[in-house]
Design an enzyme around this catalytic site. Structure first.
Site, PDB file in Angstrom:
ATOM      1  N   ASP A 170       0.850  -1.184   0.000  1.00 26.54           N
ATOM      2  CA  ASP A 170       0.000   0.000   0.000  1.00 26.54           C
ATOM      3  C   ASP A 170       0.885   1.233   0.000  1.00 26.54           C
ATOM      4  O   ASP A 170       2.001   1.199   0.533  1.00 26.54           O
ATOM      5  CB  ASP A 170      -0.925   0.016   1.218  1.00 26.54           C
ATOM      6  CG  ASP A 170      -2.115   0.954   1.031  1.00 26.54           C
ATOM      7  OD1 ASP A 170      -1.897   2.189   1.067  1.00 26.54           O
ATOM      8  OD2 ASP A 170      -3.228   0.474   0.843  1.00 26.54           O
ATOM      9  N   ASN A 203      -5.742  -4.362  -6.717  1.00 26.56           N
ATOM     10  CA  ASN A 203      -6.893  -3.747  -6.067  1.00 26.56           C
ATOM     11  C   ASN A 203      -6.777  -2.239  -5.908  1.00 26.56           C
ATOM     12  O   ASN A 203      -7.788  -1.563  -5.740  1.00 26.56           O
ATOM     13  CB  ASN A 203      -7.086  -4.395  -4.686  1.00 26.56           C
ATOM     14  CG  ASN A 203      -8.272  -3.845  -3.931  1.00 26.56           C
ATOM     15  OD1 ASN A 203      -9.407  -4.238  -4.166  1.00 26.56           O
ATOM     16  ND2 ASN A 203      -8.018  -2.920  -3.008  1.00 26.56           N
ATOM     17  N   SER A 252     -14.632  -2.165 -12.269  1.00 32.80           N
ATOM     18  CA  SER A 252     -15.798  -1.483 -11.718  1.00 32.80           C
ATOM     19  C   SER A 252     -17.002  -1.739 -12.609  1.00 32.80           C
ATOM     20  O   SER A 252     -16.859  -1.927 -13.830  1.00 32.80           O
ATOM     21  CB  SER A 252     -15.531   0.030 -11.644  1.00 32.80           C
ATOM     22  OG  SER A 252     -16.718   0.751 -11.382  1.00 32.80           O
ATOM     23  N   TYR A 288     -11.753   7.783 -14.052  1.00 35.22           N
ATOM     24  CA  TYR A 288     -11.990   6.511 -13.365  1.00 35.22           C
ATOM     25  C   TYR A 288     -12.659   5.501 -14.299  1.00 35.22           C
ATOM     26  O   TYR A 288     -12.210   4.362 -14.430  1.00 35.22           O
ATOM     27  CB  TYR A 288     -12.863   6.765 -12.136  1.00 35.22           C
ATOM     28  CG  TYR A 288     -13.171   5.540 -11.315  1.00 35.22           C
ATOM     29  CD1 TYR A 288     -12.303   5.104 -10.326  1.00 35.22           C
ATOM     30  CD2 TYR A 288     -14.348   4.816 -11.523  1.00 35.22           C
ATOM     31  CE1 TYR A 288     -12.594   3.986  -9.557  1.00 35.22           C
ATOM     32  CE2 TYR A 288     -14.648   3.698 -10.768  1.00 35.22           C
ATOM     33  CZ  TYR A 288     -13.764   3.291  -9.781  1.00 35.22           C
ATOM     34  OH  TYR A 288     -14.060   2.166  -9.033  1.00 35.22           O
ATOM     35  N   ASP A 296       4.219   2.366  -3.751  1.00 32.68           N
ATOM     36  CA  ASP A 296       3.294   3.016  -4.671  1.00 32.68           C
ATOM     37  C   ASP A 296       3.202   2.135  -5.922  1.00 32.68           C
ATOM     38  O   ASP A 296       4.223   1.860  -6.563  1.00 32.68           O
ATOM     39  CB  ASP A 296       3.847   4.405  -5.023  1.00 32.68           C
ATOM     40  CG  ASP A 296       2.911   5.235  -5.885  1.00 32.68           C
ATOM     41  OD1 ASP A 296       2.028   4.669  -6.537  1.00 32.68           O
ATOM     42  OD2 ASP A 296       3.101   6.471  -5.907  1.00 32.68           O
TER      43      ASP A 296
END
Length: 250
Positions: free
Chosen positions: A20, A85, A137, A150, A58
């Site tokens: 993360d 993710n 998504s 996005y 990152d």
């Protein structure tokens, strides 16, 4: 959502490599996970009896991500699968969407997914195959407005997933994408309310699920990830797995 995946996989006996960025970004309105959040996930995984390696990385940094995966594989002894993710969201109409919005979102949500896959693939090939799961998504399939970078990046994840699925199938590496509807993960820019309620309330119905729930839970998405990583999906590849309460069928 990443913590949900980690804990669900640990419940089923997986040892884990967790990464993360552990800091917020100036281009993103809402706070991102912290070092404390990552440490808590590691604690919960180890409490379940599984081994866990974590690194602050990152996903936009290809070299550091590869090093983190290589080091983790060296410590744990191999790699069977990977989940891409990491993701961020900006919200606004097209005429207020900036080049910084595009670069940040695409670099994390699309190129970061590629970097994750590229770091994992050599290790999967070493083991004779494995599974890549890329979190996309429902917006990638429906074309959610007012979040153009996005939606575009998540649509790009579909293309990347299909291309890799075709390229790696003969080497027994499966590649699939998961497509959640809204999920309570904290990925909510504060400006989202005014954008929809004051500027474009006519677009709200596009985001309404067909099933009688406004959201799905992280566990619902994690169950899909678990299935796609497991041998129970051993001949599933190139799939867009929707966990979307029917938002894309409206």
């Amino acid at each position: 959502m990443g913590r949900g995946h980690a804990l669900r996989l640990a419940e089923e006996g997986a040892d884990l490599i967790l990464v993360d960025i552990c800091q917020s970004l100036p281009e993103i309105e809402y706070p991102l996970a912290t070092q404390d959040d990552l440490d808590e996930t590691v604690r919960l995984v180890t409490e379940s009896g599984r081994r866990c390696v974590s690194r602050v990385v990152d996903v936009r940094d290809e070299a550091e991500l590869r090093k983190a995966v290589d080091d983790g594989v060296g410590e744990l002894g191999g790699l069977d699968g990977a989940v891409a993710n990491a993701g961020v969201l900006t919200v606004g109409p097209w005429n207020r969407t900036t080049s910084d919005d595009w670069r940040t979102v695409v670099d994390i949500n699309l190129i970061g997914v590629w970097n994750t896959c590229a770091a994992a693939i050599p290790h999967l090939l070493d083991q004779g195959g494995g599974s890549l799961v890329n979190i996309s998504s429902a917006g990638a399939l429906k074309g959610f407005p007012l979040q153009l970078p996005y939606t575009a990046a998540k649509h790009g994840v579909v293309g990347l997933t299909l291309a890799l699925a075709n390229e790696l199938a003969a080497q027994n590496v499966r590649v699939n994408s998961v497509h959640p509807t809204g999920c309570p993960t904290g990925m909510i820019p504060p400006s989202i309310g005014s954008v929809f309620s004051e500027e474009r309330p006519d677009l709200v119905p596009i985001f309404i699920n067909a099933m009688p729930t406004p959201i799905v839970e992280p566990a619902d998405v994690s169950n899909a990830v678990l299935f796609l990583l497991s041998d129970e999906s051993r001949y599933v590849t190139g799939l867009q797995f929707k966990v979307d309460a029917g938002v894309t069928i409206n």
